[in-house]
Scaffold this motif. Structure first.
Motif, PDB file in Angstrom:
ATOM      1  N   HIS A   1       0.829  -1.208   0.000  1.00  0.00           N
ATOM      2  CA  HIS A   1       0.000   0.000   0.000  1.00  0.00           C
ATOM      3  C   HIS A   1       0.869   1.266   0.000  1.00  0.00           C
ATOM      4  N   GLN A   2       1.877   1.273   0.873  1.00  0.00           N
ATOM      5  CA  GLN A   2       2.738   2.461   0.977  1.00  0.00           C
ATOM      6  C   GLN A   2       3.500   2.710  -0.322  1.00  0.00           C
ATOM      7  N   MET A   3       4.021   1.650  -0.915  1.00  0.00           N
ATOM      8  CA  MET A   3       4.800   1.828  -2.147  1.00  0.00           C
ATOM      9  C   MET A   3       3.879   2.221  -3.309  1.00  0.00           C
ATOM     10  N   THR A   4       2.655   1.720  -3.294  1.00  0.00           N
ATOM     11  CA  THR A   4       1.696   2.099  -4.340  1.00  0.00           C
ATOM     12  C   THR A   4       1.417   3.603  -4.255  1.00  0.00           C
ATOM     13  N   ASN A   5       1.228   4.097  -3.034  1.00  0.00           N
ATOM     14  CA  ASN A   5       0.974   5.531  -2.881  1.00  0.00           C
ATOM     15  C   ASN A   5       2.204   6.359  -3.229  1.00  0.00           C
ATOM     16  N   GLU A   6       3.359   5.872  -2.773  1.00  0.00           N
ATOM     17  CA  GLU A   6       4.595   6.620  -3.010  1.00  0.00           C
ATOM     18  C   GLU A   6       4.870   6.773  -4.501  1.00  0.00           C
ATOM     19  N   TYR A   7       4.594   5.723  -5.263  1.00  0.00           N
ATOM     20  CA  TYR A   7       4.984   5.727  -6.674  1.00  0.00           C
ATOM     21  C   TYR A   7       3.788   5.847  -7.618  1.00  0.00           C
ATOM     22  N   GLN A   8       2.826   6.679  -7.233  1.00  0.00           N
ATOM     23  CA  GLN A   8       1.679   6.960  -8.105  1.00  0.00           C
ATOM     24  C   GLN A   8       2.105   7.458  -9.478  1.00  0.00           C
ATOM     25  N   ASP A   9       3.106   8.315  -9.482  1.00  0.00           N
ATOM     26  CA  ASP A   9       3.533   8.899 -10.750  1.00  0.00           C
ATOM     27  C   ASP A   9       4.061   7.810 -11.693  1.00  0.00           C
ATOM     28  N   GLU A  10       4.841   6.889 -11.130  1.00  0.00           N
ATOM     29  CA  GLU A  10       5.390   5.798 -11.943  1.00  0.00           C
ATOM     30  C   GLU A  10       4.283   4.857 -12.413  1.00  0.00           C
ATOM     31  N   LEU A  11       3.233   4.744 -11.587  1.00  0.00           N
ATOM     32  CA  LEU A  11       2.132   3.839 -11.915  1.00  0.00           C
ATOM     33  C   LEU A  11       1.279   4.406 -13.054  1.00  0.00           C
ATOM     34  N   HIS A  12       1.066   5.698 -13.026  1.00  0.00           N
ATOM     35  CA  HIS A  12       0.095   6.271 -13.963  1.00  0.00           C
ATOM     36  C   HIS A  12       0.706   7.041 -15.122  1.00  0.00           C
ATOM     37  N   ARG A  13       1.987   7.396 -15.008  1.00  0.00           N
ATOM     38  CA  ARG A  13       2.606   8.168 -16.088  1.00  0.00           C
ATOM     39  C   ARG A  13       3.846   7.447 -16.610  1.00  0.00           C
ATOM     40  N   PRO A  14       3.641   6.623 -17.626  1.00  0.00           N
ATOM     41  CA  PRO A  14       4.681   5.712 -18.085  1.00  0.00           C
ATOM     42  C   PRO A  14       5.900   6.422 -18.656  1.00  0.00           C
ATOM     43  N   ALA A  15       7.089   6.060 -18.185  1.00  0.00           N
ATOM     44  CA  ALA A  15       8.323   6.603 -18.758  1.00  0.00           C
ATOM     45  C   ALA A  15       9.466   5.611 -18.609  1.00  0.00           C
ATOM     46  N   PHE A  16       9.137   4.368 -18.313  1.00  0.00           N
ATOM     47  CA  PHE A  16      10.177   3.344 -18.202  1.00  0.00           C
ATOM     48  C   PHE A  16      10.473   2.787 -19.595  1.00  0.00           C
ATOM     49  N   PRO A  17      11.598   2.062 -19.736  1.00  0.00           N
ATOM     50  CA  PRO A  17      11.844   1.409 -21.029  1.00  0.00           C
ATOM     51  C   PRO A  17      10.768   0.364 -21.367  1.00  0.00           C
ATOM     52  N   TYR A  18      10.149  -0.212 -20.349  1.00  0.00           N
ATOM     53  CA  TYR A  18       9.167  -1.271 -20.563  1.00  0.00           C
ATOM     54  C   TYR A  18       8.399  -1.436 -19.257  1.00  0.00           C
ATOM     55  N   LYS A  19       7.641  -2.530 -19.127  1.00  0.00           N
ATOM     56  CA  LYS A  19       6.885  -2.700 -17.894  1.00  0.00           C
ATOM     57  C   LYS A  19       7.792  -2.977 -16.690  1.00  0.00           C
ATOM     58  N   PHE A  20       7.270  -2.701 -15.499  1.00  0.00           N
ATOM     59  CA  PHE A  20       8.019  -2.984 -14.270  1.00  0.00           C
ATOM     60  C   PHE A  20       7.033  -3.424 -13.193  1.00  0.00           C
ATOM     61  N   LYS A  21       7.308  -4.581 -12.602  1.00  0.00           N
ATOM     62  CA  LYS A  21       6.369  -5.127 -11.616  1.00  0.00           C
ATOM     63  C   LYS A  21       7.019  -5.282 -10.248  1.00  0.00           C
ATOM     64  N   PHE A  22       6.240  -4.923  -9.250  1.00  0.00           N
ATOM     65  CA  PHE A  22       6.566  -5.120  -7.833  1.00  0.00           C
ATOM     66  C   PHE A  22       5.652  -6.198  -7.295  1.00  0.00           C
ATOM     67  N   LYS A  23       6.131  -7.128  -6.511  1.00  0.00           N
ATOM     68  CA  LYS A  23       5.202  -7.945  -5.764  1.00  0.00           C
ATOM     69  C   LYS A  23       5.779  -8.231  -4.390  1.00  0.00           C
ATOM     70  N   PHE A  24       4.890  -8.413  -3.414  1.00  0.00           N
ATOM     71  CA  PHE A  24       5.283  -8.495  -2.008  1.00  0.00           C
ATOM     72  C   PHE A  24       4.808  -9.809  -1.392  1.00  0.00           C
ATOM     73  N   ASP A  25       5.756 -10.682  -1.088  1.00  0.00           N
ATOM     74  CA  ASP A  25       5.439 -11.939  -0.407  1.00  0.00           C
ATOM     75  C   ASP A  25       5.891 -11.826   1.043  1.00  0.00           C
TER      76      ASP A  25
END
Ligand code: HEM
Ligand code: HEM
Ligand code: SF4
Ligand code: SF4
Lengths: 437, 78
Positions: free
Chosen positions: A195-219
């Protein structure tokens, strides 16, 4: 009578498995009946035309979907995947058939009210077809038209407290296991960090500027219920640094048959009496367990936290007390160079608010990948191309033995100038004292 | 520094014969002195201002001028 004859698709219904063809036909029929008097905002025969165009593709041996498009909601560069068909006259119901990615509830905790809202929304403003939690992990709403997008976005954000997920070259919808909310193996609060990382990185989530996709997952632990090690560019896997906590009385109770192994999960069949040697000790991958005077011993230095013994005897063995997580990088699906699992980047890091150390690692990796990654190159491919050492340097760590997969894989060592005493410069006169020209 | 908008537009127009869509990297390369995440803010601002538009295949996102870059153009069928 179906709108389009679909003999090839019908054949798919004849196998022993549940068939998506039956599901779509069912939804097509339900839409025509419209018993709930839904005010459909997309063509009523969207499901019929979907079957029709798929049948045509099977017949032609080629797709009739165009690739991509310019759709989205204002300010967001992801979350909506534009899909248009190339036979809109024949199949007007699917002329537009956009996909909407929606953030799933954390840990997949749904309420029935929320599910109803979601289904009502999608019956009215979409095809009614959904795809819940496939490999992407989020809610996938299939099939709507461009004018519906802002309406759907408004409804989700204002009335359902839900955001769109990620698509395109951005941070994809992060996902966590249910972690501490239910699971005694959780080594950190996976839902909270997600939850915290999702909020922190809203810009990365909604405004694409990476070379390609990037996924985070938390186990929350190495059992990996969201399979982060296999399906995220950066996996956060709970672990501990100290010892597995052993309750010797409970060990004896397992051995004596008073407690069922694996929480009774294999009780459907008689496997014979529990054999701790055969079922636990011999299966420990690092061979670091043994019995001594009726007591179970573990050499924790060797234990790789594989979770096997804890899974078999949950009441006797518990995760340690000094908990945190490991960060792995570079997992990806097979498109280029085959599938890859994550490689260990950070063996142990504490999970403490405000998570600055974790953010430093994330941002270090992003800086490096955005700088060095080629277009459409996943992080795992960049690591393969430039070497894990570059990724380790990018986040400011020094290599440790855990970074070495096997010895003598690469015999070359490249020294950096700052690591060499005196640097690259030398006193030529001093050198000539011992070496002739 | 020159107006970033002008730099981006000049670049896109200079390539308009070959391409209508650009990767983020292509545009970020116009601002070599900038950190990538700063360049990102700048380019996204151009999207918010309506100077650029996102195009997405679903897995990859590209940038172009609004209204250009229909499939036909990219495939040389003009
Ligand atoms: C009443 C009928 C059904 C029942 C009781 C049922 C039950 C389940 C259960 C308990 C799981 C495991 C959940 C998990 O841990 O992931 C599962 C998984 C799954 N089911 Fe069903 N199911 C039913 C019908 C269907 C149908 C009709 C389909 C396909 C159209 C389907 C497709 C799947 C798939 C693909 C998975 C694996 C999901 C994953 O792990 O990614 N199921 N089902
Ligand atoms: C419509 C409501 C439901 C939704 C959306 C839902 C969703 C899910 C999901 C996402 C999982 C996978 C959790 C994981 O990651 O391990 C799961 C697992 C499971 N669900 Fe449900 N569930 C629903 C209703 C039910 C109901 C009513 C039952 C029982 C009557 C049930 C029984 C189970 C079981 C037994 C599993 C674990 C299967 C396994 O061992 O892998 N679910 N469900
Ligand atoms: S990953 Fe570990 S902590 Fe999370 S739900 Fe699974 S077993 Fe529990
Ligand atoms: S967690 Fe795995 S490696 Fe560690 S002691 Fe148990 S079985 Fe062995």
């Amino acid at each position: 009578m179906a709108k389009h004859a679909t003999p090839l698709l019908d054949q798919l219904q004849s196998g022993p498995w549940p068939s998506f063809v039956s599901d779509i036909k069912e939804e097509a029929e339900r839409r025509h009946k419209n018993e709930k008097n839904v005010e459909y905002q997309v063509p009523v025969d969207v499901c019929d035309d979907l079957l029709g165009i798929l049948e045509l593709s099977y017949k032609d041996g080629t797709t009739h979907w165009k690739h991509g498009g310019i759709v989205g909601v204002f300010g967001y560069g992801g979350g909506v995947i534009g899909r248009y068909c190339d036979q809109p006259q024949m199949f007007p119901g699917v002329a537009h058939f956009h996909t909407v990615r929606v953030a799933q509830p954390s840990g997949m905790y749904y309420t029935s009210e929320y599910l109803r809202q979601l289904c009502d929304l999608w019956e009215m403003r979409g095809s009614g077809l959904t795809n819940m939690h496939g490999a992407t992990g989020d809610i996938v709403l299939l099939g709507t038209t461009t004018p519906q997008l802002e309406e759907i976005f408004y409804e989700l954000t204002h009335n359902m407290n839900t955001d769109l997920g990620g698509s395109g070259s951005n941070l994809r919808t992060p996902a966590a296991c249910l972690g501490e909310s239910r699971c005694e193996w959780a080594c950190y609060d996976a839902q909270e960090l997600c939850h915290q990382m999702t909020n922190e990185y809203q810009d990365e989530l909604h405004r694409p500027a990476f070379p390609y996709k990037f996924k985070f997952k938390f186990d929350g632990c190495p059992n990996g219920c969201v399979a982060s090690i296999a399906r995220s560019d950066m996996s956060f896997i709970g672990t501990w640094r100290d010892e597995i906590r052993i309750d010797q009385e409970a060990v004896a109770a397992y051995v004596g048959g008073e407690i069922q192994p694996n929480g009774g999960a294999h009780a459907g069949k008689d496997w014979g009496a529990f054999d701790i040697e055969k079922e636990v000790i011999d299966l420990c991958p690092t061979e670091c367990m043994w019995m001594e005077d009726g007591k179970l011993k573990i050499n924790d230095r060797e234990c790789t936290r594989c979770m096997h013994c804890l899974n078999v005897m949950p009441r006797a063995l518990r995760i340690g007390n000094d908990r945190g997580l490991s960060i792995l990088v570079g997992a990806k699906a097979p498109i280029l160079d085959g599938a890859q699992m994550g490689s260990l980047l950070v063996p142990f890091i504490k999970v403490e608010e405000p998570y600055d150390e974790i953010k430093e690692i994330i941002e270090g990796i992003w800086e490096w990948w955005m700088e060095e990654g080629k277009n459409r190159e996943r992080l795992g491919e960049l690591i393969k191309r430039q070497g894990l050492a570059k990724a380790i340097a990018a986040v400011g760590l020094t290599p440790v033995p855990q970074h070495v997969m096997e010895p003598r894989h690469n015999p070359y060592i490249f020294w950096k100038e700052e690591d060499v005493e005196g640097g690259w410069d030398r006193d030529i006169a001093d050198y000539r004292k011992h070496h002739q020209r | 520094m020159a107006d970033p908008k002008e730099i981006v537009l000049e670049f896109i127009h200079s390539k308009s014969k070959q391409k209508s869509k650009f990767y983020f990297n292509d545009l970020a390369a116009l601002f070599p002195e900038m950190k990538m995440r700063e360049a990102k803010k700048l380019i996204n601002q151009l999207v918010s201002d309506g100077v650029l538009e996102y195009w997405s295949s679903g897995s990859t996102t590209m940038y172009g001028l609004p209204g250009t870059g229909k499939q036909a153009g990219a495939e040389g069928e003009e």
